[in-house]
Scaffold this active site. Sequence first.
Site, PDB file in Angstrom:
ATOM      1  N   PRO A 118     -13.103 -12.002   3.072  1.00 26.58           N
ATOM      2  CA  PRO A 118     -11.980 -12.898   2.749  1.00 26.58           C
ATOM      3  C   PRO A 118     -12.125 -14.247   3.427  1.00 26.58           C
ATOM      4  CG  PRO A 118     -11.308 -11.189   4.284  1.00 26.58           C
ATOM      5  CD  PRO A 118     -12.685 -10.833   3.843  1.00 26.58           C
ATOM      6  N   SER A 139      -6.073   5.339  -2.318  1.00 26.67           N
ATOM      7  CA  SER A 139      -5.945   5.998  -1.015  1.00 26.67           C
ATOM      8  C   SER A 139      -4.537   6.470  -0.732  1.00 26.67           C
ATOM      9  CB  SER A 139      -6.386   5.041   0.091  1.00 26.67           C
ATOM     10  OG  SER A 139      -5.553   3.899   0.135  1.00 26.67           O
ATOM     11  N   LYS A 185      -6.708   0.281   8.723  1.00 26.95           N
ATOM     12  CA  LYS A 185      -5.567   1.193   8.550  1.00 26.95           C
ATOM     13  C   LYS A 185      -5.153   1.805   9.888  1.00 26.95           C
ATOM     14  CE  LYS A 185      -6.653   2.344   3.750  1.00 26.95           C
ATOM     15  NZ  LYS A 185      -7.074   3.385   2.805  1.00 26.95           N
TER      16      LYS A 185
END
Length: 816
Positions: A369, A692, A735
């Site tokens: 990104p 997910s 996460k």
Amino acid sequence: MTDNDALERDIQPDDSVLPLMSLREVVMFPRSIVPLFVGRDASIKAIESAIALHDKHIFLVTQRSPEKEKPEADELFAVGTVSRILQMLRLPDGTIKVLFEGLYRANWNILPTDPADAGDFPLVRVDRLEEVPGDAGEGDALIRAANESLEAYARSNKKLAPESLLAMAALREPGALADAVMPHLKVDFERKQRALEISDAVKRLEYVYELLLGEIEIASIEKRVKGRVKGQMEKNQREYYLNEQMKAIHKEMGREDDPAAEALELEKRLDAKIMSDESRERARKEIKKLRQMQPSSAEYTVLRNYVDWVLDLPWGVLKESELDISRSRSVLDEDHYGLEKPKERILEYIAVQSLVKTMKGPILCFVGPPGVGKTSIAKSIARAMDREFVRISLGGVRDEAEIRGHRRTYVGALPGKIIHSLRRCEFNNPVICLDEVDKMSTDFRGDPSAALLEVLDPEQNYAFNDHYLDLDYDLSKVFFITTANTLDSIPLPLRDRMEIIRLPGYLETEKLKIAKQFLLGKQREQHGLTEEQLTVSDNAVLEIIRRYTREAGVRSLEREIAALCRKAAMKIVEDKTVTTVPVTRQSVAALLGVPKFRHEQREDKSQVGVTTGLAWTQMGGELLLIEVVLMSGSGKVEITGKLGEVMQESARAALSYLRSRSDLFGLKRDFHKEIDIHVHVPEGATPKDGPSAGVALATSIVSALLNIPVRNDVAMTGEITLRGRVLPIGGLREKLLAAHRGLVGTVFIPAENEKDLKEVPEEILKDLKIVPVETVDIVLEQALECGSSNALFCGRDNISPLSDLLVKEEYQRPTH
């Protein structure tokens, strides 16, 4: 008796098969006697064969390209001259001096039995070309005119002996006179060959007469120029004489500049270049054209620009550098925190390069990104390798010519960006960063990504051909680095040529260290502050990271730190008593205003149908709350929260899995027909998608069906299959950071992702209980709150009035 009758007397019947000898820039004419020095082996053998086997008769023909050592049959002119060897003298250096007499012109064909071995002379069958007499009256007029011009020519050409002039004046046949005059003219061999090939005697004399008049005019101009220069020349100044002579010649021809001097300068530059023979010969031909053109013409400027481009490129010029792996490691660590994989790959390349010396440059593609440091790490790589760095932005490029250049048929044509960059950096082994390679587009002008296939292929770019140069240029020593935000828009053939290295973004802990080691010091210096004037605590930086930025990189973080520096500068300037501005977590809001973002936190208490999932975004990890409620209905499934197709399919797969396990849960087989299930993910304005959330969706649905709360201190991630298996996911590091930030104690992850825990910082793992799972059953047993050890059999005591309709009548709670 005519001249032709005398010639016929000397011709033998077997003259039709003769050895052939090729001539360089010399044309043999009938009725002429010419001495030649012969050094080529094939020519010497042909002469020896002619003396021994062919009564000293030989066939002489001129080759089209004088530089050819062994010309082929198609590289010789079609018309030559059958000649006789009058005299031969061997010289000490191995060459021979031969006196030839031209007899008659003829066509020729190589005999089929001629040997093909290199160095042997060919035997040819000659076919005599008969001379056409032409118009007699016109021939007589041309003879008189030619004789008059010969006298003028003899006065300017001191090499023409009086005996030769008398002999030519006695000739009364047009063909004989033309053949006698032609060897004395100072014209190139192509014009002489043309005269040899004209069979009409009158037309041949007319052509020779035209050349004779031209030579007379040139001699007159040369005499006038020499006279002018001689009057200006000082004694014993040879260089001055030559320069003035060139000036006089150009003035006579109406030229202001001196292209010969420029061409000489360009040839010197060419000789100093290290380049391939093909490129050097091409450049030399272009310079030769330049020498013959007028500087005022438009073509002169175009050709000069092309030659300048060729000579300005760093052909074979490599920047020498000491490949010290320890220094390279320190440079990379000094410029960037983290990014271990790119650093390791560069250090591997440097280590191999120091061993083999000639390794081709790799093609790396940094994908990640915005703001994670893709371009800046490329700069650091160039500094670590002590090479020049060039950045080429490809964002929005849609013309193939931006890469390969324009062909020289276009007005204003120029080379492409690659050649431009090499000319600018002046070395042939720089680090070239092709930025935003995923943002190129295509239109009617071509596909620039297809043009990059040649540039970024180590098996092809050693001979990269730019359309403007039209020469093969070696790019194999260039270290190419490309950057992209995503791989989806990069064509597969181009992606296949690159080594993909992902930069997923920084964790909070990494951002904290980057801010302390790099950003704070940089912004203090730019705002004129010292470390004592502005102090920022670690908790304050974390507060900025969590509540004022939402990004994968650190650009917004740097902007917020710059805002802190501006606020501190205002206080110090306005209030002279303030010498230091401390920034703590509590004071951040007073300086930067209301927080811009919030992160999801775990629920305060366990609730039925509410599960904490984990999501990955380009800005990092997030907690994802999934809510499920049941209503009386007819079996409809409502899914809201702006979920993408993948998450919607995960919800349907989770429901199908639960229906297939209805007996195990004590539910009726057709329980779904009596209720409506509503699945919702809050923050509906934010699009959500990804493979997910299946485990979290299944847990929420089971919790709602059995009316059993889901523990509020657990989070989970993983995709689900129809058989209840938990599949691996990506972005585990981000996460787990979101779970740690949300005060979650236990995280269920797919068992196949256990290997990825090595990439998670130790300070995060020590506060989390990681539970690898292979099936959803294990998640349900440990995530649902109930008094038993097995959550699947918590009993009917917990079931809600609505869920009571779904349970089988014969169902009894198992004893434990």
